[in-house]
Scaffold this motif. Structure first.
Motif, mmCIF file in Angstrom:
data_model
loop_
_atom_site.group_PDB
_atom_site.id
_atom_site.type_symbol
_atom_site.label_atom_id
_atom_site.label_comp_id
_atom_site.label_asym_id
_atom_site.label_seq_id
_atom_site.Cartn_x
_atom_site.Cartn_y
_atom_site.Cartn_z
ATOM 1 N N THR A 47 44.082 121.987 -14.776
ATOM 2 C CA THR A 47 45.549 121.606 -14.778
ATOM 3 C C THR A 47 45.799 121.894 -13.334
ATOM 4 O O THR A 47 45.115 122.736 -12.659
ATOM 5 N N HIS A 48 47.715 121.649 -13.304
ATOM 6 C CA HIS A 48 47.875 122.058 -12.203
ATOM 7 C C HIS A 48 49.114 122.236 -11.988
ATOM 8 O O HIS A 48 50.168 121.575 -12.412
ATOM 9 N N LYS A 65 52.683 120.271 -19.728
ATOM 10 C CA LYS A 65 52.608 119.564 -18.576
ATOM 11 C C LYS A 65 51.004 118.089 -19.086
ATOM 12 O O LYS A 65 52.110 116.755 -17.770
ATOM 13 N N VAL A 66 50.429 118.626 -19.459
ATOM 14 C CA VAL A 66 49.706 117.484 -20.257
ATOM 15 C C VAL A 66 49.963 117.362 -21.368
ATOM 16 O O VAL A 66 50.010 115.980 -21.473
ATOM 17 N N THR A 67 50.594 118.106 -22.398
ATOM 18 C CA THR A 67 50.146 117.871 -23.486
ATOM 19 C C THR A 67 51.685 117.045 -23.843
ATOM 20 O O THR A 67 51.838 116.760 -25.081
ATOM 21 N N VAL A 71 36.727 124.090 -17.458
ATOM 22 C CA VAL A 71 38.090 123.152 -16.825
ATOM 23 C C VAL A 71 38.867 124.287 -16.740
ATOM 24 O O VAL A 71 38.655 124.934 -17.564
ATOM 25 N N MET A 72 39.568 124.133 -16.204
ATOM 26 C CA MET A 72 41.193 125.060 -16.055
ATOM 27 C C MET A 72 41.970 124.302 -17.249
ATOM 28 O O MET A 72 41.818 122.850 -17.244
ATOM 29 N N ILE A 73 42.373 125.084 -18.319
ATOM 30 C CA ILE A 73 43.685 124.374 -19.388
ATOM 31 C C ILE A 73 44.983 125.155 -19.647
ATOM 32 O O ILE A 73 45.692 123.959 -19.951
ATOM 33 N N ALA A 74 44.962 125.619 -17.837
ATOM 34 C CA ALA A 74 46.554 125.997 -17.747
ATOM 35 C C ALA A 74 46.420 126.884 -16.808
ATOM 36 O O ALA A 74 45.757 127.427 -16.222
ATOM 37 N N GLY A 94 45.866 121.620 -25.482
ATOM 38 C CA GLY A 94 46.314 122.364 -26.710
ATOM 39 C C GLY A 94 47.245 123.354 -25.738
ATOM 40 O O GLY A 94 48.438 124.002 -26.107
ATOM 41 N N LYS A 95 46.391 124.033 -24.073
ATOM 42 C CA LYS A 95 47.842 124.857 -24.029
ATOM 43 C C LYS A 95 48.046 124.875 -22.838
ATOM 44 O O LYS A 95 49.141 125.867 -22.283
#
Length: 183
Positions: free
Chosen positions: A30-31, A127-129, A85-88, A123-124
């Protein structure tokens, strides 16, 4: 790049053009500004450092600039590291999660769509969910520019597990397929 509307000029490192094969090696994360980072966003690294500020943080066009940068170069293959992966958060610090995956494709738009679906599965990160995979601005602009798959009907997800336990892997793959619209 000729079809660029927001990124009128870009200076790309010479070795990218001189290499007989160009393999893009991003990490899935995520970014804070780009919402997510994978194959499209990773190419910001080929821009000469003194020219990168023109890509960064311009109100309203960050995502489109990332996609338009991809008009300048065309990787032969992308291998995305999704082992952790970075999820948040992100890009430099945030919440990590083990996914133990590698994503490989010659189509950077399809690969980014799969990466976003993977990030959405946690689901964290709103910005993507909060947006459909195919409505992410980087992906949407890359599709408009003809940089890869134009939607789910052009994506074939081929999977293999080398880890033995099929249950969790198959469940994740099925969730990604549904999110992409290819189930």
């Amino acid at each position: 790049p000729a079809r660029a509307e927001v990124l009128r000029r870009v200076y790309v490192s010479r070795p990218v053009y001189e290499a007989p094969v160009f393999i893009n090696l991003p990490v899935v994360k995520t970014h804070r500004f780009a919402h997510y980072s994978c194959s499209l966003k990773n190419l910001v690294g080929i821009v000469h450092p003194r020219n990168r500020p023109s890509l960064a943080f311009l109100a309203g066009s960050w995502h489109e600039r990332i996609a338009e940068l991809n008009l300048a170069v065309h990787p032969h293959l992308t291998i995305a590291d999704a082992t952790t992966v970075m999820i948040a958060g992100g890009p430099s610090s945030g919440t990590p999660a083990r996914a133990d995956l590698l994503l490989l494709s010659g189509d950077r738009v399809a690969l980014d769509a799969v990466a976003v679906a993977l990030l959405r599965s946690y689901g964290k990160w709103a910005k993507v969910t909060d947006q459909d995979v195919w409505e992410q601005r980087q992906i949407r602009r890359a599709i408009e520019l003809g940089l890869g798959a134009r939607g789910p009907e052009q994506v074939e997800l081929v999977t293999a597990s080398v880890g033995g336990a099929q249950g969790p892997f198959e469940s994740l793959v099925e969730r990604i397929r549904r999110d992409l619209g290819i189930a």
